[in-house]
Structures are given as structure tokens and as C-alpha cells.
Design a protein around this motif. Structure first.
Motif, PDB file in Angstrom:
ATOM      1  N   ALA A  56       0.864  -1.192   0.000  1.00  0.00           N
ATOM      2  CA  ALA A  56       0.000   0.000   0.000  1.00  0.00           C
ATOM      3  C   ALA A  56       0.896   1.236   0.000  1.00  0.00           C
ATOM      4  CB  ALA A  56      -0.913   0.007   1.209  1.00  0.00           C
ATOM      5  N   ILE A  57       0.695   2.104  -0.977  1.00  0.00           N
ATOM      6  CA  ILE A  57       1.442   3.359  -1.068  1.00  0.00           C
ATOM      7  C   ILE A  57       0.423   4.482  -0.913  1.00  0.00           C
ATOM      8  CG2 ILE A  57       2.878   4.842  -2.529  1.00  0.00           C
ATOM      9  CD1 ILE A  57       3.792   2.235  -3.968  1.00  0.00           C
ATOM     10  N   THR A  58       0.627   5.328   0.085  1.00  0.00           N
ATOM     11  CA  THR A  58      -0.301   6.434   0.347  1.00  0.00           C
ATOM     12  C   THR A  58       0.390   7.753   0.041  1.00  0.00           C
ATOM     13  OG1 THR A  58      -1.329   5.137   2.110  1.00  0.00           O
ATOM     14  CG2 THR A  58      -1.789   7.499   2.091  1.00  0.00           C
ATOM     15  N   LEU A  59      -0.244   8.545  -0.825  1.00  0.00           N
ATOM     16  CA  LEU A  59       0.278   9.860  -1.184  1.00  0.00           C
ATOM     17  C   LEU A  59      -0.724  10.932  -0.767  1.00  0.00           C
ATOM     18  CD1 LEU A  59       1.418   9.113  -4.854  1.00  0.00           C
ATOM     19  CD2 LEU A  59       2.805   9.001  -2.795  1.00  0.00           C
ATOM     20  N   GLU A  60      -0.225  11.967  -0.120  1.00  0.00           N
ATOM     21  CA  GLU A  60      -1.061  13.128   0.216  1.00  0.00           C
ATOM     22  C   GLU A  60      -0.310  14.354  -0.265  1.00  0.00           C
ATOM     23  OE1 GLU A  60      -1.821  13.235   4.411  1.00  0.00           O
ATOM     24  OE2 GLU A  60      -2.915  11.333   4.386  1.00  0.00           O
ATOM     25  N   GLY A  61      -0.990  15.201  -1.039  1.00  0.00           N
ATOM     26  CA  GLY A  61      -0.324  16.387  -1.557  1.00  0.00           C
ATOM     27  C   GLY A  61      -1.300  17.482  -1.904  1.00  0.00           C
ATOM     28  N   ASP A  62      -0.747  18.619  -2.328  1.00  0.00           N
ATOM     29  CA  ASP A  62      -1.592  19.766  -2.670  1.00  0.00           C
ATOM     30  C   ASP A  62      -2.080  19.705  -4.110  1.00  0.00           C
ATOM     31  OD1 ASP A  62       0.723  20.404  -4.068  1.00  0.00           O
ATOM     32  OD2 ASP A  62       1.002  22.357  -3.120  1.00  0.00           O
ATOM     33  N   GLY A  63      -1.650  18.685  -4.843  1.00  0.00           N
ATOM     34  CA  GLY A  63      -2.082  18.516  -6.227  1.00  0.00           C
ATOM     35  C   GLY A  63      -1.213  17.472  -6.888  1.00  0.00           C
ATOM     36  N   PHE A  64      -1.730  16.860  -7.940  1.00  0.00           N
ATOM     37  CA  PHE A  64      -1.007  15.797  -8.625  1.00  0.00           C
ATOM     38  C   PHE A  64      -1.019  16.037 -10.129  1.00  0.00           C
ATOM     39  CE2 PHE A  64      -0.185  13.017  -5.092  1.00  0.00           C
ATOM     40  CZ  PHE A  64      -1.115  13.427  -4.153  1.00  0.00           C
ATOM     41  N   LEU A  65       0.106  15.775 -10.760  1.00  0.00           N
ATOM     42  CA  LEU A  65       0.220  15.884 -12.202  1.00  0.00           C
ATOM     43  C   LEU A  65      -0.383  14.643 -12.846  1.00  0.00           C
ATOM     44  CD1 LEU A  65       3.915  17.107 -12.143  1.00  0.00           C
ATOM     45  CD2 LEU A  65       1.902  18.532 -12.563  1.00  0.00           C
ATOM     46  N   TYR A  66      -0.529  14.678 -14.180  1.00  0.00           N
ATOM     47  CA  TYR A  66      -1.117  13.539 -14.894  1.00  0.00           C
ATOM     48  C   TYR A  66      -0.273  12.282 -14.688  1.00  0.00           C
ATOM     49  CZ  TYR A  66      -3.512  10.916 -18.513  1.00  0.00           C
ATOM     50  OH  TYR A  66      -4.237   9.960 -19.184  1.00  0.00           O
ATOM     51  N   ASN A  67      -0.879  11.239 -14.131  1.00  0.00           N
ATOM     52  CA  ASN A  67      -0.233   9.955 -13.824  1.00  0.00           C
ATOM     53  C   ASN A  67       0.863  10.036 -12.763  1.00  0.00           C
ATOM     54  OD1 ASN A  67      -1.859   8.369 -15.411  1.00  0.00           O
ATOM     55  ND2 ASN A  67      -0.444   8.248 -17.126  1.00  0.00           N
ATOM     56  N   MET A  68       0.968  11.155 -12.044  1.00  0.00           N
ATOM     57  CA  MET A  68       2.025  11.316 -11.045  1.00  0.00           C
ATOM     58  C   MET A  68       1.995  10.216  -9.987  1.00  0.00           C
ATOM     59  SD  MET A  68       2.744  14.660  -8.688  1.00  0.00           S
ATOM     60  CE  MET A  68       3.298  14.460  -6.996  1.00  0.00           C
ATOM     61  N   ALA A  69       0.827   9.905  -9.454  1.00  0.00           N
ATOM     62  CA  ALA A  69       0.734   8.884  -8.406  1.00  0.00           C
ATOM     63  C   ALA A  69       1.193   7.524  -8.936  1.00  0.00           C
ATOM     64  CB  ALA A  69      -0.696   8.804  -7.871  1.00  0.00           C
ATOM     65  N   ARG A  70       0.798   7.206 -10.156  1.00  0.00           N
ATOM     66  CA  ARG A  70       1.159   5.917 -10.748  1.00  0.00           C
ATOM     67  C   ARG A  70       2.651   5.829 -11.075  1.00  0.00           C
ATOM     68  NH1 ARG A  70      -2.961   5.112 -15.532  1.00  0.00           N
ATOM     69  NH2 ARG A  70      -1.659   3.254 -15.833  1.00  0.00           N
ATOM     70  N   ILE A  71       3.249   6.947 -11.484  1.00  0.00           N
ATOM     71  CA  ILE A  71       4.681   6.959 -11.794  1.00  0.00           C
ATOM     72  C   ILE A  71       5.497   6.909 -10.497  1.00  0.00           C
ATOM     73  CG2 ILE A  71       6.572   8.261 -12.868  1.00  0.00           C
ATOM     74  CD1 ILE A  71       4.348   9.365 -14.832  1.00  0.00           C
ATOM     75  N   VAL A  72       5.039   7.608  -9.470  1.00  0.00           N
ATOM     76  CA  VAL A  72       5.697   7.510  -8.158  1.00  0.00           C
ATOM     77  C   VAL A  72       5.652   6.051  -7.695  1.00  0.00           C
ATOM     78  CG1 VAL A  72       5.482   8.088  -5.692  1.00  0.00           C
ATOM     79  CG2 VAL A  72       5.361   9.904  -7.418  1.00  0.00           C
ATOM     80  N   ALA A  73       4.491   5.412  -7.801  1.00  0.00           N
ATOM     81  CA  ALA A  73       4.345   4.015  -7.384  1.00  0.00           C
ATOM     82  C   ALA A  73       5.285   3.105  -8.176  1.00  0.00           C
ATOM     83  CB  ALA A  73       2.900   3.559  -7.533  1.00  0.00           C
ATOM     84  N   GLY A  74       5.349   3.287  -9.484  1.00  0.00           N
ATOM     85  CA  GLY A  74       6.219   2.468 -10.320  1.00  0.00           C
ATOM     86  C   GLY A  74       7.692   2.655  -9.994  1.00  0.00           C
ATOM     87  N   THR A  75       8.070   3.896  -9.691  1.00  0.00           N
ATOM     88  CA  THR A  75       9.457   4.201  -9.328  1.00  0.00           C
ATOM     89  C   THR A  75       9.797   3.590  -7.972  1.00  0.00           C
ATOM     90  OG1 THR A  75       9.313   6.261 -10.606  1.00  0.00           O
ATOM     91  CG2 THR A  75      11.127   6.083  -9.027  1.00  0.00           C
ATOM     92  N   LEU A  76       8.879   3.725  -7.002  1.00  0.00           N
ATOM     93  CA  LEU A  76       9.110   3.132  -5.677  1.00  0.00           C
ATOM     94  C   LEU A  76       9.189   1.615  -5.764  1.00  0.00           C
ATOM     95  CD1 LEU A  76       6.840   5.303  -3.334  1.00  0.00           C
ATOM     96  CD2 LEU A  76       9.304   5.514  -3.751  1.00  0.00           C
ATOM     97  N   LEU A  77       8.389   1.024  -6.630  1.00  0.00           N
ATOM     98  CA  LEU A  77       8.424  -0.432  -6.794  1.00  0.00           C
ATOM     99  C   LEU A  77       9.780  -0.878  -7.360  1.00  0.00           C
ATOM    100  CD1 LEU A  77       6.771  -2.886  -6.193  1.00  0.00           C
ATOM    101  CD2 LEU A  77       5.817  -2.760  -8.491  1.00  0.00           C
TER     102      LEU A  77
END
Length: 139
Positions: A56-77
Motif C-alpha cells: 500500500a502506497i499512500t500519497l497526500e499532496g496539494d495537487g497531482f500531475l497527470y499519472n504522477m501517483a502511478r509513476i511515483v508508485a512504479g518508481t518506488l516499486l
């Protein structure tokens, strides 16, 4: 380390996630441009292993770019399976280039839990206080 197939280094992923927290330029973590600024504040990037459910990857922010959450997840993986070091995310941020980051994780399992809107409570309270003063003077 010599992790067997299927092992994920959650601690390394946490270290990498912590490096993404704060006000940063997330240009490397968007799949297409168009925004006037790619600077966002990531308040929380938490990684945990849930028994029976998985990662489980939880992100909290003031805004997200297009696919940002998914790219962060892929990079962390990639960090978790040993394809890149935790500290490499600093170079990914500095590159400001999509090719520097990891793959876009699949959308399956991605969910928006909630949105918090900023509320100007203080200014409303001050206005109400001024109104009270006017009412008191009138009576």
C-alpha cells in the motif's frame, strides 16, 4: 541484497518515498505536460505491507500531475525490487525528465480516498466578529 523472487524491500521504498516529500518539481513524474508549473507539495509518501492485501502506497499532496501517483508508485516499486537505489529518486527529481523515472504502475488498485478543500474559517470568523460589534453599537 540477495532477495529471492517476489521479495520487496519496503524499508528502501519508505526511504525513497521520504525523499519525495516536501515542495518539489515533479516534472519527471508526469506522463504529459501542459501544466504551467510542475511544482507540487507532497505532504506524505507512505509505504506499508498489508498482510493478505500486499503493498500500500499512500500519497497526500496539494495537487497531482497527470499519472504522477502511478509513476511515483512504479518508481518506488523499482526501488523495492532492487532495480534502483532509494537515493536515486533525488536524481529523478533533478532530471525533470519523464524517462528518468520508473514505469507507470497500472491503474488497477489505485483509489482516490478523499479530497480536502481549504476553508477560510479565520476570515469568516473575523467578519462575524465585526458584524457583532455593529449589532452591539446599534442596540
Amino acid at each position: 541484497g540477495e532477495g529471492g523472487c517476489g521479495t520487496v524491500d519496503v524499508e528502501a521504498m519508505r526511504r525513497a518515498g521520504a525523499l519525495l516529500e516536501g515542495r518539489r518539481d515533479f516534472a519527471s513524474f508526469q506522463s504529459k505536460g501542459g501544466r504551467s508549473t510542475t511544482v507540487r507539495t507532497l505532504h506524505r509518501c507512505d509505504v506499508r505491507w498489508c498482510e493478505g492485501e500486499g503493498l500500500a502506497i499512500t500519497l497526500e499532496g496539494d495537487g497531482f500531475l497527470y499519472n504522477m501517483a502511478r509513476i511515483v508508485a512504479g518508481t518506488l516499486l523499482q526501488v523495492g525490487v532492487g532495480c534502483r537505489s532509494a537515493s536515486s529518486v533525488e536524481q529523478v527529481l533533478a532530471a525533470a525528465d519523464r524517462v528518468a523515472a520508473g514505469p507507470t504502475a497500472p491503474a488497477a488498485g489505485l483509489c482516490l480516498e478523499h479530497v480536502e478543500y481549504e476553508r477560510p474559517w479565520a476570515s469568516r470568523g473575523e467578519a462575524a466578529g465585526q458584524d457583532d460589534v455593529v449589532v452591539d453599537e446599534a442596540s
